[in-house]
Design a protein around this motif. Structure first.
Motif, mmCIF file in Angstrom:
data_model
loop_
_atom_site.group_PDB
_atom_site.id
_atom_site.type_symbol
_atom_site.label_atom_id
_atom_site.label_comp_id
_atom_site.label_asym_id
_atom_site.label_seq_id
_atom_site.Cartn_x
_atom_site.Cartn_y
_atom_site.Cartn_z
ATOM 1 N N ALA B 265 -6.690 -5.560 6.207
ATOM 2 C CA ALA B 265 -5.768 -4.670 5.499
ATOM 3 C C ALA B 265 -6.070 -4.748 4.011
ATOM 4 N N HIS B 266 -5.737 -3.697 3.275
ATOM 5 C CA HIS B 266 -5.922 -3.711 1.825
ATOM 6 C C HIS B 266 -4.580 -3.815 1.115
ATOM 7 N N ALA B 267 -4.476 -4.795 0.205
ATOM 8 C CA ALA B 267 -3.285 -4.912 -0.642
ATOM 9 C C ALA B 267 -3.572 -4.137 -1.925
ATOM 10 N N LEU B 268 -2.718 -3.178 -2.231
ATOM 11 C CA LEU B 268 -2.982 -2.252 -3.337
ATOM 12 C C LEU B 268 -1.822 -2.214 -4.315
ATOM 13 N N ASN B 269 -2.134 -1.981 -5.582
ATOM 14 C CA ASN B 269 -1.070 -1.714 -6.553
ATOM 15 C C ASN B 269 -0.894 -0.195 -6.680
ATOM 16 N N TYR B 275 -5.792 -5.607 -6.100
ATOM 17 C CA TYR B 275 -5.551 -6.532 -7.216
ATOM 18 C C TYR B 275 -5.960 -7.962 -6.923
ATOM 19 N N LEU B 276 -6.172 -8.313 -5.656
ATOM 20 C CA LEU B 276 -6.552 -9.694 -5.347
ATOM 21 C C LEU B 276 -7.940 -10.044 -5.875
ATOM 22 N N GLN B 277 -8.719 -8.997 -6.271
ATOM 23 C CA GLN B 277 -10.005 -9.266 -6.924
ATOM 24 C C GLN B 277 -9.828 -10.164 -8.138
ATOM 25 N N GLY B 303 4.069 -4.187 -14.321
ATOM 26 C CA GLY B 303 4.232 -2.735 -14.304
ATOM 27 C C GLY B 303 3.270 -1.971 -13.416
ATOM 28 N N ARG B 304 2.659 -2.645 -12.439
ATOM 29 C CA ARG B 304 1.724 -1.956 -11.551
ATOM 30 C C ARG B 304 2.243 -1.905 -10.112
ATOM 31 N N GLY B 305 3.559 -2.076 -9.966
ATOM 32 C CA GLY B 305 4.136 -2.153 -8.624
ATOM 33 C C GLY B 305 4.336 -0.796 -7.973
ATOM 34 N N SER B 306 4.899 -0.835 -6.768
ATOM 35 C CA SER B 306 5.124 0.374 -5.966
ATOM 36 C C SER B 306 6.427 1.047 -6.384
ATOM 37 N N GLY B 309 9.405 -1.256 -6.311
ATOM 38 C CA GLY B 309 9.283 -2.584 -6.903
ATOM 39 C C GLY B 309 8.545 -3.593 -6.059
ATOM 40 N N GLY B 310 7.643 -3.128 -5.195
ATOM 41 C CA GLY B 310 6.788 -4.048 -4.446
ATOM 42 C C GLY B 310 5.341 -3.681 -4.688
ATOM 43 N N THR B 311 4.520 -3.903 -3.681
ATOM 44 C CA THR B 311 3.135 -3.416 -3.726
ATOM 45 C C THR B 311 2.883 -2.679 -2.407
ATOM 46 N N TYR B 312 1.647 -2.317 -2.150
ATOM 47 C CA TYR B 312 1.332 -1.590 -0.912
ATOM 48 C C TYR B 312 0.386 -2.405 -0.047
#
Lengths: 125, 601
Positions: B265-269, B275-277, B303-306, B309-312
């Motif tokens: 799965a990809h965790a995305l902002n 962002y885990l890079q 300030g890069r959240g979903s 207020g989370g992530t994707y």
């Protein structure tokens, strides 16, 4: 008390509630939750109007009422994922787990077994 | 108003009282009863239908060799209890109490064997993250909770359900009993005992987003603190990354995390960046749970959240037929897009093709009541076991080791409490102390126009979420302290709107608020006292792990409203301690086993 349709399992709700809400701005639409309150001796029906929100469960609606409208409303709830049955009640006459059944429209909530009411939606085991 | 004389007259009495009747509590009650003690168990919910055991994923960790030799499963003989113990230290970043870890690893197989003798069906042996071998014996928390509940019925152990313990009563010789609220009846109850086992679980519900059931509000830890016991490692509440943030019915649901562990799965902002890079470019989403949680929280803070207020988290980069196939091989309770009692197709048109809004949820409590290897707390007659005790997991827990903890330490607490009770007499509670506890409760029940307990709870959660949270800083922690002081000054004025005693959840919330504030303040003080980042604690202002200065446990006490914080160096019992400074998330190198091991790694 409105004669709304039976609360369907979450399975039937996608088309109606999610799409409707997506089409109208949040907060414009409301849902009426009527609750049979009281104990074995005295009971009454109290109705609460809450904003409709896509993907909110009946338990979520009850929590909204307790947090925002009426802290005295008594109901059960524990795991919130359909395992423990602490939130069992009757929704439009049918036994339901409040945590996994979504609010799709106006609904009438009663304790699971009227003869065993402790208070509001809480019953003896 | 409660009458003290009738409270005393109607009191129950037993040798061993166990508070919390699920994983650890049930096991403690069963063991104490097996030794011949008269036992009463008490639970805030219902037996077999509440507590964190019920919602636990399904692994019980034991070393892979014993899984083969003791349980007959298809394990790996190269593993050993010692290797398992070393993995626990590595995961706990060496803050574990090594004596407790040794006991834990060596006794675990025999506790699970007993479960099998009682009828548990072990379904599989899996390898969880952080484990060098296949160590996860598979049985769902639900089945375990029901099994233990049935065993308690067979053993004729009375379980007082829907009881909230309020205060531990003591005299100069130790514990004399517990004052509790019968929630359903709305009246106080006194249970006298010679020994008391606290198995009340963690305090996850202090935080806004959680995987745990409603009742986990840190009551046992706060009660223990109030009667003179100490808390340890409170800076390490653990968060599980990738639980649903929206829709609200799914909030805190662990489905996305479980998918992320098994698939790419990809965790995305919000910009679609992985962002885990910036954190762990090699392992990315398969990095450890703590790094995953911290990385997501930093995206939101910066300030890069979903949207909410989370992530994707997304599978949509994968071919649709591949994603569809996953619903045939994921764990049985996750197939066909089932997430426990939910079907994700009811929330998402095509679940596999949309980015889910996710956030880390509070999942487990690594710290808690300070215990020794006999589950003693330092206060005579008071024992503690399971989640909400400190030392076993250190700064972070290995996957599958939560259920192991319930069985190993529940059994030990029952054993030692039973032995302790056999050498103790039942003593009457001190009347003045009982009077004070009763008056405190009666005051709470007076109708009034003070702040409503529900409103106070909301403010406590907001403080925990916004000022304590996953990513901490000295500045925010100090703001939290100010807010906690303000909330504490409101506590005595809370008043319920309803005076009706039966199932008065405003009272329950009011009582929980005091406990939650004690526990939250313990987290704040412990976090302020640690000038580094380690395991489940990440401090933005001290982002590295400092093995030269950080290898101590913080032990907290509270007397007359004043906290004491004692820093106690970690002792190397069977493994030597790491040195140097590490980047957060890089696990410490295990230097060597000490004299009794001798094996170099």
């Amino acid at each position: 008390m409105s004669a709304s349709s039976l609360p369907k399992s979450a399975a039937s709700l996608k088309a109606s509630s999610l799409t409707d809400n997506a089409a109208s701005p949040a907060g414009k639409k409301t849902i009426c939750i009527s609750v049979k309150r009281g104990d074995r001796v005295h009971s009454w029906v109290e109705s609460y109007t809450i904003p409709s929100e896509a993907g909110r469960s009946i338990l979520g609606g009850l929590q909204y009422i307790r947090d925002q409208l009426d802290p005295t409303l008594a109901f059960g709830g524990s795991c919130r994922i359909g395992l423990c049955s602490a939130c069992m009640l009757r929704a439009n006459g049918k036994p339901a787990r409040a945590c996994t059944v979504l609010l799709e429209g106006d609904v009438f909530l009663e304790p699971l077994r009227a003869e065993e009411v402790v208070r509001d939606l809480v019953v003896e085991d | 108003m409660t009458d003290i004389d009738s409270l005393l007259e109607e009191s129950l009495a037993c040798d061993v009282l166990v508070i919390g009747a699920e994983g650890a509590g049930a096991r403690a009650a069963l063991e104490a009863a097996r030794q011949g003690a008269s036992v009463i168990a008490m639970t805030k919910g219902k037996s077999g239908r509440s507590g964190a055991t019920l919602t636990a994923g399904g692994e019980i960790s034991i070393d892979s060799r014993s899984a083969t030799t003791v349980l007959g499963l298809d394990g790996d003989l190269d593993d050993s209890p010692e290797t398992f113990a070393l993995d626990m230290l590595r995961a706990g970043e060496f803050l574990n109490d090594q004596r407790l870890v040794q006991v834990h690893a060596s006794e675990a197989p025999y506790r699970i064997k007993e479960l099998v003798e009682w009828g548990a069906k072990l379904e599989d042996l899996v390898q969880g993250p952080g484990h060098a071998y296949k160590r996860g014996v598979w049985i769902t928390g639900l089945k375990l909770a029901r099994l233990l509940s049935r065993r308690m019925k067979l053993a004729k152990i009375p379980v007082l359900e829907e009881r909230m313990a309020l205060e531990i009563l003591t005299d100069p010789d130790g514990v004399t009993g517990v004052l509790a609220l019968d929630i359903r009846r709305g009246r106080l109850e006194l249970v006298r005992c010679k020994a008391l086992v606290l198995a009340t679980g963690g305090g996850m519900r202090i935080f806004p987003l959680v995987t745990a059931p409603e009742e986990l509000t840190g009551d046992g830890m706060a009660m223990a603190l109030r009667c003179g016991a100490r808390l340890q490692d409170m800076e390490f509440p653990m968060f599980l990354p990738y639980t649903f943030l929206t829709p609200s019915a799914l909030s805190g649901n662990v489905f996305p995390y479980e998918v992320s562990a098994l698939m790419n799965a990809h965790a995305l902002n919000r910009f679609g960046e992985r962002y885990l890079q910036r954190w762990d470019p090699h392992n990315m989403e398969h990095t450890t749970r703590d790094v995953n949680s911290v990385a997501a929280a930093v995206e939101v803070l910066e300030g890069r959240g979903s949207l909410h207020g989370g992530t994707y988290l997304s599978l949509s980069h994968l071919p649709p037929n591949l994603v569809d196939f996953s619903s045939e091989w994921l764990p049985p309770n996750r197939r066909n897009w089932m997430a426990d009692g939910f079907n994700l197709k009811d929330f998402f048109e095509t679940p596999g093709q949309e980015a889910w809004e996710v956030a880390p949820a509070c999942h487990f409590w690594n710290g808690g009541v300070h215990i020794n290897d006999r589950c003693e707390t330092g206060l005579p007659g008071l024992y503690a076991a399971g989640e909400g005790t400190a030392g076993i997991h250190g700064a972070n827990r290995l996957s599958g080791n939560g259920l192991t903890m319930t069985q190993v330490w529940g059994q030990r607490a029952g054993k030692f409490a039973g032995e302790g009770a056999a050498e103790t007499k039942l003593r009457p509670p001190e009347r003045d102390q009982l009077q004070l506890a009763v008056e405190k409760f009666d005051h709470l029940c007076l109708p009034g126009s003070g702040p409503n307990p529900l409103e106070l709870r909301r403010q406590i959660r907001r403080t925990a979420g916004e000022l304590v949270g996953i990513v901490r800083s000295g500045e925010r922690l100090k703001q939290a302290q100010v807010e906690i002081d303000r909330l504490r000054s409101e506590l005595p004025h809370q008043s319920a709107r309803s005076p009706q005693p039966e199932s008065n959840f405003e009272w329950v919330e009011a009582l929980q608020n005091e406990n939650q504030l004690d526990v939250l303040e313990a987290i704040v003080l412990s976090s302020l006292g640690r000038h580094e980042s380690r395991g489940a604690l990440y401090r933005q202002d001290f982002p590295e792990a400092d093995d030269d200065h950080g290898l101590h446990n913080q032990v907290l006490g509270r007397c007359c409203g004043e906290w004491t914080v004692h820093k106690r160096p970690v002792e190397a019992v069977f493994a030597s301690l790491p040195v140097g400074v590490r980047r957060y998330g890089v696990k410490p190198h295990v230097a060597s086993l000490s004299e009794n091991g001798g094996q170099q790694e």
